[in-house]
Design a protein around this motif. Sequence first.
Motif, mmCIF file in Angstrom:
data_model
loop_
_atom_site.group_PDB
_atom_site.id
_atom_site.type_symbol
_atom_site.label_atom_id
_atom_site.label_comp_id
_atom_site.label_asym_id
_atom_site.label_seq_id
_atom_site.Cartn_x
_atom_site.Cartn_y
_atom_site.Cartn_z
ATOM 1 N N ARG A 1 0.895 -1.167 -0.088
ATOM 2 C CA ARG A 1 0.043 -0.009 0.122
ATOM 3 C C ARG A 1 0.858 1.374 -0.138
ATOM 4 N NH1 ARG A 1 -5.529 -0.420 0.282
ATOM 5 N NH2 ARG A 1 -5.726 1.347 1.557
ATOM 6 N N ARG A 2 0.384 2.256 -0.745
ATOM 7 C CA ARG A 2 1.091 3.610 -0.811
ATOM 8 C C ARG A 2 0.015 4.591 -0.989
ATOM 9 N NH1 ARG A 2 6.340 3.971 -3.824
ATOM 10 N NH2 ARG A 2 7.104 2.937 -1.894
ATOM 11 N N ALA A 3 0.049 5.571 -0.265
ATOM 12 C CA ALA A 3 -0.927 6.663 -0.252
ATOM 13 C C ALA A 3 -2.329 6.099 -0.433
ATOM 14 C CB ALA A 3 -0.582 7.483 -1.558
ATOM 15 N N GLY A 4 -2.821 5.263 0.429
ATOM 16 C CA GLY A 4 -4.096 4.614 0.320
ATOM 17 C C GLY A 4 -4.345 3.838 -0.705
ATOM 18 N N GLU A 5 -3.614 3.326 -1.729
ATOM 19 C CA GLU A 5 -3.786 2.618 -2.809
ATOM 20 C C GLU A 5 -2.942 1.456 -2.796
ATOM 21 O OE1 GLU A 5 -5.213 5.378 -6.486
ATOM 22 O OE2 GLU A 5 -2.951 5.363 -6.035
ATOM 23 N N ASN B 1 -0.723 -1.201 -4.517
ATOM 24 C CA ASN B 1 0.401 -1.089 -5.739
ATOM 25 C C ASN B 1 0.984 -2.498 -6.061
ATOM 26 O OD1 ASN B 1 1.310 2.195 -6.264
ATOM 27 N ND2 ASN B 1 0.163 1.796 -4.282
#
Length: 120
Positions: free
Chosen positions: A61-65, A67
Motif C-alpha cells: 500500500r502507498r498513499a491509500g492505494e 500497488n
Amino acid sequence: MVEPSGFVKLSALGVEEQRVNVIGDFVGPAVPLADGYRVEARIVVWESDGVVKIPSSALFRRAGEWNVFVVEAGRARRRAIEIGQRGCDRGPGAQRLDESAQVILHPSDQVEDGVRVTPL
C-alpha cells in the motif's frame, strides 16, 4: 446456505479436517434420495472477466492505494491497481494490470520506481 461457523473432525486416517456444513436445495425435479448418497458440488462465490490473478506477496500500500512493482525493460515500475476478490490459495484479482506483466514478489524497501532490477 453455508453455516456461519465450522468444526474440526478427525478423519478415518487420523487427520484433523476443518469442515463447515452447507445446506442446499435442488433446482431440478425432485429425486428420491436415501441414506449413503452424496453430492459433489462446485460453488462459485464470485467471478469476473478481464481480471488478472497476482500473488498477494506482490502487493503493498502507498498513499491509500494498492500497488505492485512490474518489471519493464529491466527496471521496476510502480503501478497502482484495483484489487477484487481474494481467494485462500490465490492472490487477488487485479484490474489495470496486463496479463503478461511480470510482478516483483516481496519487494523490499530498496525497490523504488525506476530502479534497475535483474529477473531471477
